[in-house]
Design a protein around this motif. Structure first.
Motif, PDB file in Angstrom:
ATOM      1  N   PRO A  52       7.981 -21.882 -24.637  1.00  0.00           N
ATOM      2  CA  PRO A  52       7.774 -23.130 -23.892  1.00  0.00           C
ATOM      3  C   PRO A  52       6.333 -23.321 -23.426  1.00  0.00           C
ATOM      4  CG  PRO A  52       9.146 -21.577 -22.642  1.00  0.00           C
ATOM      5  CD  PRO A  52       8.947 -20.984 -23.982  1.00  0.00           C
ATOM      6  N   GLU A  53       5.532 -22.243 -23.482  1.00  0.00           N
ATOM      7  CA  GLU A  53       4.131 -22.358 -23.053  1.00  0.00           C
ATOM      8  C   GLU A  53       3.298 -23.145 -24.061  1.00  0.00           C
ATOM      9  OE1 GLU A  53       5.837 -19.528 -23.190  1.00  0.00           O
ATOM     10  OE2 GLU A  53       6.097 -19.114 -21.046  1.00  0.00           O
ATOM     11  N   LEU A 101       9.113 -24.313 -30.423  1.00  0.00           N
ATOM     12  CA  LEU A 101       8.786 -24.938 -29.133  1.00  0.00           C
ATOM     13  C   LEU A 101       9.771 -24.524 -28.048  1.00  0.00           C
ATOM     14  CD1 LEU A 101       7.757 -28.461 -30.481  1.00  0.00           C
ATOM     15  CD2 LEU A 101       6.258 -26.876 -29.254  1.00  0.00           C
ATOM     16  N   GLN A 102      11.003 -24.235 -28.480  1.00  0.00           N
ATOM     17  CA  GLN A 102      11.998 -23.814 -27.489  1.00  0.00           C
ATOM     18  C   GLN A 102      11.789 -22.350 -27.088  1.00  0.00           C
ATOM     19  OE1 GLN A 102      16.048 -23.651 -28.779  1.00  0.00           O
ATOM     20  NE2 GLN A 102      16.595 -22.930 -26.728  1.00  0.00           N
ATOM     21  N   ARG A 122       3.097 -16.261 -22.458  1.00  0.00           N
ATOM     22  CA  ARG A 122       3.594 -16.263 -21.075  1.00  0.00           C
ATOM     23  C   ARG A 122       2.592 -15.535 -20.171  1.00  0.00           C
ATOM     24  NH1 ARG A 122       8.318 -15.243 -22.611  1.00  0.00           N
ATOM     25  NH2 ARG A 122       8.361 -13.020 -22.303  1.00  0.00           N
ATOM     26  N   THR A 135      12.636 -34.024 -22.764  1.00  0.00           N
ATOM     27  CA  THR A 135      13.593 -33.112 -23.396  1.00  0.00           C
ATOM     28  C   THR A 135      13.597 -33.281 -24.921  1.00  0.00           C
ATOM     29  OG1 THR A 135      15.262 -34.806 -23.045  1.00  0.00           O
ATOM     30  CG2 THR A 135      15.174 -33.006 -21.411  1.00  0.00           C
ATOM     31  N   TYR A 164       5.493 -31.610 -30.899  1.00  0.00           N
ATOM     32  CA  TYR A 164       5.304 -31.319 -29.473  1.00  0.00           C
ATOM     33  C   TYR A 164       6.530 -31.797 -28.699  1.00  0.00           C
ATOM     34  CZ  TYR A 164       3.992 -36.238 -29.519  1.00  0.00           C
ATOM     35  OH  TYR A 164       4.011 -37.592 -29.712  1.00  0.00           O
ATOM     36  N   ARG A 165       6.614 -31.352 -27.444  1.00  0.00           N
ATOM     37  CA  ARG A 165       7.738 -31.787 -26.600  1.00  0.00           C
ATOM     38  C   ARG A 165       7.358 -33.032 -25.809  1.00  0.00           C
ATOM     39  NH1 ARG A 165       7.882 -26.285 -25.866  1.00  0.00           N
ATOM     40  NH2 ARG A 165       6.126 -26.683 -24.497  1.00  0.00           N
ATOM     41  N   VAL A 194      11.878 -33.444 -28.853  1.00  0.00           N
ATOM     42  CA  VAL A 194      10.797 -32.857 -29.646  1.00  0.00           C
ATOM     43  C   VAL A 194      10.337 -33.918 -30.639  1.00  0.00           C
ATOM     44  CG1 VAL A 194      10.244 -31.151 -31.428  1.00  0.00           C
ATOM     45  CG2 VAL A 194      11.553 -30.459 -29.416  1.00  0.00           C
ATOM     46  N   ASP A 247       1.780 -26.144 -26.173  1.00  0.00           N
ATOM     47  CA  ASP A 247       1.643 -27.594 -26.028  1.00  0.00           C
ATOM     48  C   ASP A 247       1.977 -28.276 -27.346  1.00  0.00           C
ATOM     49  OD1 ASP A 247       0.437 -27.859 -23.278  1.00  0.00           O
ATOM     50  OD2 ASP A 247      -0.903 -26.387 -24.190  1.00  0.00           O
TER      51      ASP A 247
END
Ligand code: B12
Ligand code: SF4
Length: 552
Positions: A125-126, A121-122, A95, A164, A160-161, A166, A128
């Motif tokens: 959130p930064e 990943l949750q 962050r 919404t 990856y996301r 994954v 990739d």
């Protein structure tokens, strides 16, 4: 047939044919204390393909890391999360980097991100992407594609996301032949013990066993490929030789999850390794430590390994109660644990051990049984008593079982559980409070780890330095402190258990224990420093002689 090079093996994954632009560097960040082999392998793989790689310690300040990343302007920053409980710390760092304008690709690898990429990943959130399981080939491909502004999303072994959702791509097989990877880069000074340099290394990856609390076998079992892969003994010895000659390393710390010894094939492997050490001339000049289970310890092979430099054996004993061993799915018995320790003592080999005084099946009786077991193995002061509570890490069968039965508590940084008897929770809390306050068992400065550090040093002196006068008397003093400390610690465990099970009077308080503990630490440090001071000329002389021999 020409010898395969690391480039050839990566060819199979397109490693040599792919286009790449190596003009921008790659930054890796991870826990560097005692040397991070994972980052070392990733760095050497990227470097052998032309990339400049900078490796930073996650324990450095956020500002230092930010400064370094800004200066490097990398293609990608890769974060190595090997301890689940560091996830928020890494989250805060990512962050901070984003808030301060770092825009390049962020990825993360290690056990927790591999096994639980969704939460990773949750929670962060930064990120990739997440690189799942062994990272060498996946990271190289990811970096190659980023460097040529190509689409990296279809590659194997990542998550990856997408909006919404994954997405997890198909898993990449584990590296089949570890000897085709370049040696791990070790971008850090060796840990020195009395001037002798120590470095970590690996002879194998993976573990064939299935302990319920351990994320290792799940890590290597989930990805396709052979779970356990051993390197060729000659290659391991060749790496040791290079480290010995180029960086003066004489103490090798094998970080293998389970050193190859189990069953006839790996037993033969160990025999060949011993043979190679003798043949290379390293036996007698270097020493090594390894991790194994109690059920592989037997006199003949361990005597042969001792004669080839083995000086310290770390065993995951884990429990001194049959019920505990069953819960942990150790597939060993208390008797095997005791026999293994006796064998090592008879062979004059120093040992350390992992031990879970508390596990989800713990009762007052099993904790007392564990205390009795610890008294049996270290009541003589041969090693400091250490213990912990089993923690339910992500991806482990025991975590799933606790969740299924509604006993899982805490959060991702501090996963925990209730005991079956609520009085046990109160007992655990009080014991932890006393033990933590007095600095006895947990943390590098605590008494038991310091005792074990001194025993480690004793073993190194005995194996790598000439015989010192007064050694036996010094050992007797250290043994006496260890014995007294272990005895009191185990008494506190037992007495306190009766306070909570039977309402017995509480005889112990942190205020009373802390001065005793502190005095032992002071005695230990004084004895140690006096001994080393008395022999400093002999110790220095031995180092100089070795240095001259090495130069000649
Ligand atoms: C060496 C080691 C240590 C060393 C650390 C050395 C270091 N700086 O790395 C020391 C002794 C300090 C240590 C301490 C502890 N350890 Co330890 N340690 C290990 C051990 C045995 C080997 C690590 C290793 O070298 N692996 C070999 C390399 C090649 O594999 P790797 O690290 O997994 O890396 C590969 C992939 O994961 C991936 N990858 C990893 N990072 C990244 C990053 C990117 C960007 C990418 C793309 C890929 C990638 O690619 C790498 C190459 O293939 C592991 C077990 C294990 N097998 O990992 C336990 C392990 C990591 N330790 C563990 C624990 C619990 C601890 C302690 C808490 C123990 C304790 N009770 O005190 C402490 C915590 C220390 C602290 N921070 O306070 C647990 C972590 C469990 C979890 N899921 O969180 C493990 C998994 C052991 C276990 N049985 O459960 N440990
Ligand atoms: S605890 Fe040790 S023996 Fe058990 S699965 Fe993990 S690495 Fe293997």
């Amino acid at each position: 047939m020409p010898e395969l090079s690391p480039f050839t093996v990566l060819n199979g994954a397109g490693g040599d044919r792919r286009q790449r632009d190596t003009s921008r560097p790659v930054v890796l960040v991870g826990f560097q204390r005692q040397g991070n082999l994972g980052l070392g392998y990733l760095a050497s793989t990227l470097r052998s393909h032309g990339y400049e790689v900078m490796v930073f310690d996650v324990e450095a300040s956020e500002d230092e890391i930010l400064e370094a990343v800004r200066a490097a302007d990398p293609l990608l920053v890769g974060f190595s999360l090997i301890f689940q409980f560091y996830i928020r710390r890494f989250g805060a760092l990512l962050r901070y980097l984003r808030e301060n304008g770092v825009t390049c690709h962020f990825t993360m690898g290690g056990h927790f991100p591999s096994l639980n990429y969704r939460d990773t990943l949750q929670l962060v959130p930064e990120l990739d992407s997440v690189v799942r399981f062994e990272g060498e080939l996946t990271l190289l491909e990811l970096v190659d594609l980023l460097s040529t502004q190509s689409d990296w999303r279809p590659i194997q072994g990542i998550a990856y996301r997408q909006g919404t959702e994954v997405i997890a791509t198909p898993l990449r097989p584990l590296v089949a032949d570890l000897d085709l990877l370049p040696y791990p880069d070790r971008d850090y000074p060796p840990v020195a013990v009395l001037g002798r340099n120590a470095m970590p290394l690996l002879a194998s990856r993976g573990c064939a066993r299935t302990c319920s609390f351990c994320s290792i076998h799940m890590f290597y079992r989930t990805a396709p490929g052979k779970i356990v892969r051993t390197r060729k003994p000659a290659q391991v010895v060749r790496e040791m030789r290079a480290l010995h000659e180029e960086r003066g390393v004489t103490i090798f710390l094998f970080q293998d999850d389970d050193f190859p010894l189990f069953g006839p094939v790996w037993h033969r492997w160990a025999g060949e390794f011993v043979g190679e050490l003798h043949q290379s001339g390293l036996a007698g000049r270097v020493i090594w430590k390894m991790n194994c289970r109690a059920d592989v310890v037997e006199p003949a092979m361990f005597a042969a390994m001792r004669d080839a430099g083995l000086y310290l054996v770390y065993m995951g004993l884990e429990s001194g109660s049959e019920e505990g061993l069953k819960t942990l799915h150790k597939q060993t018995t208390v008797e095997q644990n005791i026999r293994a320790v006796e064998t090592l003592k008879q062979l004059g080999l120093m040992f350390e051990f992992g031990f879970m005084l508390f596990d989800p099946s713990s009762t007052f009786e099993s904790v007392r049984e564990n205390a009795r077991f610890l008294r049996t193995i270290v009541g003589d002061g041969s090693a400091g008593a250490v213990f912990c509570r089993m923690l339910p890490y992500d991806g482990t069968p025991i975590k799933d079982e606790l969740a299924r039965t509604g006993r899982l508590l805490g959060d991702v940084c501090n996963p925990t559980y209730n005991f079956l008897d609520p009085r046990m929770d109160a007992f655990y809390d009080e014991l932890t409070r006393i033990v933590d306050v007095t600095g006895w068992v947990h943390g590098y400065q605590a008494l038991s780890p310091q005792l074990n550090w001194i025993w480690n040093e004793v073993a190194i002196i005995e194996r790598l330095f000439p015989q010192l006068s007064g050694m036996e008397a010094y050992k007797r003093k250290v043994r006496e402190i260890t014995r007294a400390s272990n005895e009191l610690l185990l008494r506190v465990v037992e007495d306190l258990s009766f306070v909570f099970s039977d309402g017995a009077a509480n005889l112990w308080s942190a205020g009373e224990l802390e001065p005793k503990c502190r005095r032992w630490v002071e005695d230990l440090v004084r004895e140690r420093n006096e001994f080393i001071f008395e022999h400093q000329e002999a110790l220095l002389g031995a180092l100089e002689t070795n240095a001259q021999t090495a130069c000649a």
